[in-house]
Design a protein around this motif. Structure first.
Motif, PDB file in Angstrom:
ATOM      1  N   GLY A  81      32.398  56.317  62.481  1.00 54.55           N
ATOM      2  CA  GLY A  81      31.947  57.570  63.072  1.00 54.55           C
ATOM      3  C   GLY A  81      30.442  57.683  63.242  1.00 54.55           C
ATOM      4  N   ASP A  82      29.699  56.756  62.647  1.00 55.56           N
ATOM      5  CA  ASP A  82      28.235  56.778  62.742  1.00 55.56           C
ATOM      6  C   ASP A  82      27.721  56.177  64.048  1.00 55.56           C
ATOM      7  OD1 ASP A  82      28.363  57.798  60.190  1.00 55.56           O
ATOM      8  OD2 ASP A  82      27.667  55.959  59.204  1.00 55.56           O
ATOM      9  N   PHE A  83      28.628  55.637  64.876  1.00 58.85           N
ATOM     10  CA  PHE A  83      28.210  54.889  66.058  1.00 58.85           C
ATOM     11  C   PHE A  83      28.850  55.464  67.319  1.00 58.85           C
ATOM     12  CE2 PHE A  83      28.384  52.050  62.382  1.00 58.85           C
ATOM     13  CZ  PHE A  83      27.059  51.649  62.324  1.00 58.85           C
ATOM     14  N   ALA A  84      28.173  55.218  68.454  1.00 60.06           N
ATOM     15  CA  ALA A  84      28.708  55.613  69.753  1.00 60.06           C
ATOM     16  C   ALA A  84      29.681  54.535  70.234  1.00 60.06           C
ATOM     17  CB  ALA A  84      27.569  55.774  70.756  1.00 60.06           C
ATOM     18  N   ALA A  85      30.577  54.922  71.137  1.00 61.23           N
ATOM     19  CA  ALA A  85      31.601  53.995  71.638  1.00 61.23           C
ATOM     20  C   ALA A  85      30.989  52.769  72.306  1.00 61.23           C
ATOM     21  CB  ALA A  85      32.532  54.719  72.607  1.00 61.23           C
ATOM     22  N   GLU A  86      29.827  52.922  72.932  1.00 58.88           N
ATOM     23  CA  GLU A  86      29.219  51.795  73.643  1.00 58.88           C
ATOM     24  C   GLU A  86      28.369  50.894  72.744  1.00 58.88           C
ATOM     25  OE1 GLU A  86      26.489  55.318  73.894  1.00 58.88           O
ATOM     26  OE2 GLU A  86      28.598  55.038  74.353  1.00 58.88           O
ATOM     27  N   ASP A  87      28.170  51.252  71.479  1.00 55.44           N
ATOM     28  CA  ASP A  87      27.375  50.439  70.559  1.00 55.44           C
ATOM     29  C   ASP A  87      28.046  49.098  70.288  1.00 55.44           C
ATOM     30  OD1 ASP A  87      25.413  52.384  70.305  1.00 55.44           O
ATOM     31  OD2 ASP A  87      26.231  53.189  68.429  1.00 55.44           O
ATOM     32  N   LYS A 115      24.870  48.383  63.574  1.00 56.88           N
ATOM     33  CA  LYS A 115      24.648  48.255  65.016  1.00 56.88           C
ATOM     34  C   LYS A 115      23.823  47.010  65.301  1.00 56.88           C
ATOM     35  CE  LYS A 115      22.737  50.961  68.831  1.00 56.88           C
ATOM     36  NZ  LYS A 115      22.134  52.256  69.172  1.00 56.88           N
TER      37      LYS A 115
END
Length: 118
Positions: A81-87, A115
């Motif tokens: 949950g700490d990251f965006a889908a595109e990361d 990341k």
């Protein structure tokens, strides 16, 4: 005891042993090099024995640290949950190993992600 119960016990024991090995590795990094070196060989031998015995029983511990994390990876990420889908993500740390059997995944692992910085 059924075969399934025996296999589940072995899988649980393998996971617990893997966590203990990781703990001892962290402890050894806190010792000075001379003291740590005496124990590293013993730890390596113990790890080889565990892996050999698991292989004989049809199981394998899988460590994916440092590898890309993608959909379908046989591990759940505690910090997804700490990251965006595109990361673009890498497995930073294995918290619990993936355990494979002859029929496929027997136990999903648990990982912590980071990341990729370009």
């Amino acid at each position: 005891m059924s075969v399934e119960a025996s296999e589940n016990s072995l899988i649980n024991l393998a996971g617990d042993t893997w966590r203990l090995l990781k703990l001892v590795e962290r402890i050894l990094t806190k010792l000075d090099a001379g003291d740590a070196q005496r124990y590293i060989g013993q730890l390596r031998y113990f790890k080889q024995q565990i892996e050999s015995n698991l292989e004989t029983a049809g199981f394998k511990l899988v460590n994916v640290e440092g590898q890309p994390f993608e959909a379908g990876t046989a591990a759940s990420a505690i910090n997804i949950g700490d990251f965006a889908a595109e990361d673009e993500l890498l497995v930073d740390q294995m918290l619990e190993p993936i355990i494979m059997g002859v029929d496929g995944i027997r136990k999903q692992g648990t990982v912590k992600l980071r990341k990729v910085i370009a």
